[in-house]
Write a protein that holds these residues in place. Structure first.
Motif, PDB file in Angstrom:
ATOM      1  N   VAL A   1      59.625  66.430 -23.064  1.00 19.01           N
ATOM      2  CA  VAL A   1      60.518  67.571 -23.326  1.00 19.01           C
ATOM      3  C   VAL A   1      60.278  68.665 -22.293  1.00 19.01           C
ATOM      4  N   PRO A   2      61.336  69.084 -21.557  1.00 19.34           N
ATOM      5  CA  PRO A   2      62.680  68.507 -21.478  1.00 19.34           C
ATOM      6  C   PRO A   2      62.849  67.605 -20.259  1.00 19.34           C
ATOM      7  N   ASN A   3      61.750  67.351 -19.515  1.00 22.26           N
ATOM      8  CA  ASN A   3      61.868  66.656 -18.235  1.00 22.26           C
ATOM      9  C   ASN A   3      62.500  65.278 -18.353  1.00 22.26           C
ATOM     10  N   GLY A   4      62.182  64.574 -19.428  1.00 22.44           N
ATOM     11  CA  GLY A   4      62.670  63.218 -19.562  1.00 22.44           C
ATOM     12  C   GLY A   4      63.951  63.100 -20.361  1.00 22.44           C
ATOM     13  N   MET A   5      64.778  64.148 -20.300  1.00 20.04           N
ATOM     14  CA  MET A   5      66.024  64.174 -21.070  1.00 20.04           C
ATOM     15  C   MET A   5      67.206  64.429 -20.154  1.00 20.04           C
TER      16      MET A   5
ATOM     17  N   ARG B   1      63.418  77.229 -32.749  1.00 21.57           N
ATOM     18  CA  ARG B   1      64.468  76.438 -33.406  1.00 21.57           C
ATOM     19  C   ARG B   1      65.342  75.778 -32.339  1.00 21.57           C
ATOM     20  N   VAL B   2      65.657  74.514 -32.560  1.00 21.91           N
ATOM     21  CA  VAL B   2      66.586  73.773 -31.707  1.00 21.91           C
ATOM     22  C   VAL B   2      67.599  73.087 -32.604  1.00 21.91           C
ATOM     23  N   ASN B   3      68.865  73.400 -32.374  1.00 20.11           N
ATOM     24  CA  ASN B   3      69.934  72.832 -33.208  1.00 20.11           C
ATOM     25  C   ASN B   3      69.677  73.071 -34.694  1.00 20.11           C
ATOM     26  N   GLY B   4      69.190  74.269 -35.016  1.00 23.04           N
ATOM     27  CA  GLY B   4      69.017  74.660 -36.393  1.00 23.04           C
ATOM     28  C   GLY B   4      67.766  74.163 -37.080  1.00 23.04           C
ATOM     29  N   ARG B   5      66.867  73.516 -36.355  1.00 23.35           N
ATOM     30  CA  ARG B   5      65.633  73.015 -36.962  1.00 23.35           C
ATOM     31  C   ARG B   5      64.443  73.408 -36.094  1.00 23.35           C
ATOM     32  N   GLY B   6      63.259  73.362 -36.686  1.00 19.09           N
ATOM     33  CA  GLY B   6      62.051  73.626 -35.936  1.00 19.09           C
ATOM     34  C   GLY B   6      61.678  72.454 -35.046  1.00 19.09           C
ATOM     35  N   LEU B   7      60.879  72.721 -34.028  1.00 19.45           N
ATOM     36  CA  LEU B   7      60.382  71.655 -33.167  1.00 19.45           C
ATOM     37  C   LEU B   7      59.384  70.800 -33.941  1.00 19.45           C
ATOM     38  N   THR B   8      59.406  69.502 -33.703  1.00 17.54           N
ATOM     39  CA  THR B   8      58.422  68.613 -34.308  1.00 17.54           C
ATOM     40  C   THR B   8      57.091  68.735 -33.552  1.00 17.54           C
ATOM     41  N   ASP B   9      56.020  68.285 -34.199  1.00 18.74           N
ATOM     42  CA  ASP B   9      54.722  68.294 -33.517  1.00 18.74           C
ATOM     43  C   ASP B   9      54.780  67.460 -32.245  1.00 18.74           C
ATOM     44  N   GLU B  10      55.470  66.336 -32.292  1.00 13.69           N
ATOM     45  CA  GLU B  10      55.574  65.473 -31.110  1.00 13.69           C
ATOM     46  C   GLU B  10      56.251  66.214 -29.959  1.00 13.69           C
ATOM     47  N   GLU B  11      57.282  66.978 -30.264  1.00 13.11           N
ATOM     48  CA  GLU B  11      57.979  67.741 -29.226  1.00 13.11           C
ATOM     49  C   GLU B  11      57.084  68.838 -28.647  1.00 13.11           C
ATOM     50  N   ILE B  12      56.356  69.529 -29.518  1.00 14.26           N
ATOM     51  CA  ILE B  12      55.467  70.603 -29.046  1.00 14.26           C
ATOM     52  C   ILE B  12      54.333  70.022 -28.211  1.00 14.26           C
ATOM     53  N   VAL B  13      53.772  68.899 -28.638  1.00 13.94           N
ATOM     54  CA  VAL B  13      52.721  68.243 -27.863  1.00 13.94           C
ATOM     55  C   VAL B  13      53.248  67.883 -26.476  1.00 13.94           C
ATOM     56  N   SER B  14      54.468  67.369 -26.410  1.00 13.48           N
ATOM     57  CA  SER B  14      55.065  67.014 -25.124  1.00 13.48           C
ATOM     58  C   SER B  14      55.212  68.236 -24.230  1.00 13.48           C
ATOM     59  N   ILE B  15      55.692  69.332 -24.783  1.00 12.84           N
ATOM     60  CA  ILE B  15      55.860  70.562 -24.000  1.00 12.84           C
ATOM     61  C   ILE B  15      54.513  71.052 -23.483  1.00 12.84           C
ATOM     62  N   LEU B  16      53.523  71.109 -24.364  1.00 14.70           N
ATOM     63  CA  LEU B  16      52.212  71.611 -23.960  1.00 14.70           C
ATOM     64  C   LEU B  16      51.511  70.646 -23.015  1.00 14.70           C
ATOM     65  N   ARG B  17      51.798  69.349 -23.126  1.00 10.45           N
ATOM     66  CA  ARG B  17      51.261  68.392 -22.163  1.00 10.45           C
ATOM     67  C   ARG B  17      51.787  68.708 -20.768  1.00 10.45           C
ATOM     68  N   ASN B  18      53.081  68.983 -20.666  1.00  7.40           N
ATOM     69  CA  ASN B  18      53.655  69.340 -19.365  1.00  7.40           C
ATOM     70  C   ASN B  18      53.036  70.616 -18.816  1.00  7.40           C
ATOM     71  N   TRP B  19      52.766  71.571 -19.699  1.00  8.37           N
ATOM     72  CA  TRP B  19      52.262  72.874 -19.268  1.00  8.37           C
ATOM     73  C   TRP B  19      50.762  72.881 -19.009  1.00  8.37           C
ATOM     74  N   THR B  20      50.092  71.804 -19.316  1.00  7.93           N
ATOM     75  CA  THR B  20      48.660  71.721 -19.042  1.00  7.93           C
ATOM     76  C   THR B  20      48.368  70.562 -18.099  1.00  7.93           C
ATOM     77  N   VAL B  21      48.654  69.341 -18.519  1.00  5.24           N
ATOM     78  CA  VAL B  21      48.397  68.171 -17.682  1.00  5.24           C
ATOM     79  C   VAL B  21      49.028  68.354 -16.305  1.00  5.24           C
ATOM     80  N   GLY B  22      50.338  68.565 -16.286  1.00  5.98           N
ATOM     81  CA  GLY B  22      51.036  68.697 -15.018  1.00  5.98           C
ATOM     82  C   GLY B  22      50.659  69.957 -14.270  1.00  5.98           C
ATOM     83  N   GLU B  23      50.647  71.087 -14.968  1.00  5.87           N
ATOM     84  CA  GLU B  23      50.448  72.359 -14.287  1.00  5.87           C
ATOM     85  C   GLU B  23      49.037  72.518 -13.746  1.00  5.87           C
ATOM     86  N   LEU B  24      48.028  72.075 -14.495  1.00  2.93           N
ATOM     87  CA  LEU B  24      46.656  72.221 -14.021  1.00  2.93           C
ATOM     88  C   LEU B  24      46.426  71.408 -12.758  1.00  2.93           C
ATOM     89  N   ALA B  25      46.857  70.162 -12.748  1.00  2.00           N
ATOM     90  CA  ALA B  25      46.665  69.316 -11.573  1.00  2.00           C
ATOM     91  C   ALA B  25      47.443  69.833 -10.374  1.00  2.00           C
TER      92      ALA B  25
END
Length: 386
Positions: A68-72, A201-225
């Motif tokens: 999220v959102p790179n692979g979409m 909120r996205v499309n009227g609902r909260g983000l799932t844990d899987e979506e948040i993990v994906s976002i934070l993975r991009n902001w740490t894994v990718g950004e740190l390296a």
């Protein structure tokens, strides 16, 4: 499906880790090349720009894992991108700059007054980690597990062991899920980024844990390296170009353009993936639907037909042509933060440190697919010291 003969092997083609020279040669001799490892690789700037400009043809939905959102692709990508971009607004960057500057001052102060240091193992990694944690507004007690995880990830990447990489990724995901559980237990009024994402909120609902993990993975894994790689590339360049170093020290207003130009010449980010959604012809090659496309950033940013004398450092180039942060709808949303962090660090470094090549050791290039250096020894001298 047409059987295609392999044009090159990206994992064995680079002597001494010199990816740039290999990609330069491929761009000139076989600009649309097939390999078993990467599928179809695009080396020319114009071909890369075409792929970036046509997401309906060149899809970003390439991973078996949620990204999220790179692979979409649109319209799904658009909804998540709108949420992501708000975290990199001008107001947020202005708010984080003082903390980023303090971190920069502290890591610069940790350098020796006069001596040799490998800037990758301490300086670059430390600044990348601490500045990213400041952006996430994570407490100091989260630095250590993240630092340990980054080291494990580097080792797994260097080994190219898929099982090890998967195990490290799972460990990271579990770490982030524990952070989210902790935030829920303490209430969602905290002002760190994890808590903010739990309120989105996205499309009227909260983000799932899987979506948040994906976002934070991009902001740490990718950004740190990537941040660490950028710092190593910048310091290595300045160490070997004393004239540029002196010019930027005398006029730090040139730093934003200079940083982007140095990272155009020597890219920290080598590739990204797409997949064809329909048959397409690129140059003289006919490519079927469903084929993997690999964008070769380093090559595109050194294309002679786009950048005159591409290996020369110049501040008069058109910034719109520089693909350091990509282009099109998937241009890096975190570019404002990366530019802020690099500018502030270079301002603080140049204000007090002179950098020269190491007299005893040579830089060691990072292992593909990582750009930059795994080791970057330089000699530092603090201005005003004996």
């Amino acid at each position: 499906m047409t059987t295609v003969v392999q044009d090159w092997d990206p994992f064995s083609a680079a002597p001494d880790g010199d990816q740039a020279s290999v990609q330069d040669a491929m761009r000139r001799t076989c600009p649309v090349a097939y390999s078993n490892a990467l599928g179809w690789s695009l080396f020319r700037h114009r071909d890369v720009m075409r792929a970036l400009a046509k997401p309906a043809v060149f899809s970003n939905a390439v991973s078996a894992h949620l990204s999220v959102p790179n692979g979409m692709d649109p319209p799904q990508h658009t909804d998540y991108r709108r949420v992501i971009e708000s975290y990199f607004s001008a107001d947020r960057m202005a708010a984080i700059e003082p903390r980023c500057r303090l971190i920069a001052q502290e890591v610069v102060a940790s350098l020796p007054d006069n001596g040799e240091v490998d800037v990758m193992n301490s300086f670059a990694d430390e600044f990348a980690l601490r500045s990213q944690c400041a952006f996430l507004n994570w407490p100091v007690d989260l630095h250590r597990p993240l630092r340990d995880w980054v080291r494990k990830n580097h080792a797994a990447t260097r080994s190219r062991n898929r099982d090890a990489m998967a195990a490290v990724a799972f460990e990271f995901d579990q770490h982030i899920r524990a952070v989210l559980d902790d935030r829920r237990k303490g209430g969602l009024n905290a002002d760190d980024v994890a808590s903010e994402l739990l309120r989105e909120r996205v499309n009227g609902r909260g983000l799932t844990d899987e979506e948040i993990v994906s976002i934070l993975r991009n902001w740490t894994v990718g950004e740190l390296a990537t941040m660490s790689a950028c710092i190593g590339i910048l310091i290595a360049f300045l160490a070997n170009h004393s004239d540029v170093q002196a010019r930027l020290r005398a006029d730090t207003s040139l730093l934003p353009r200079a940083i982007d130009e140095i990272l155009r010449i020597d890219s920290p980010y080598l590739t990204s993936r797409r997949v064809t959604k329909c048959p397409v012809r690129i140059g003289k090659r006919a490519i079927d639907a469903g084929q993997r496309i690999t964008i070769m950033w380093a090559s595109a940013n050194r294309d002679e037909t786009t950048f005159e004398d591409p290996q020369d450092f110049r501040l008069d180039r058109d910034p719109a042509l520089n693909l350091l942060y990509g282009a099109g709808i998937h241009v890096c949303p975190g570019a404002p933060l990366a530019r802020l962090e690099l500018r502030v660090l270079m301002e603080e470094l140049l204000a007090s440190i002179e950098i020269a090549p190491s007299a005893h050791n040579h830089p060691i290039r990072a292992v593909y697919p990582t750009g930059g250096f795994s080791a970057c020894p330089v000699h530092v001298h603090r201005l005003g010291s004996p």
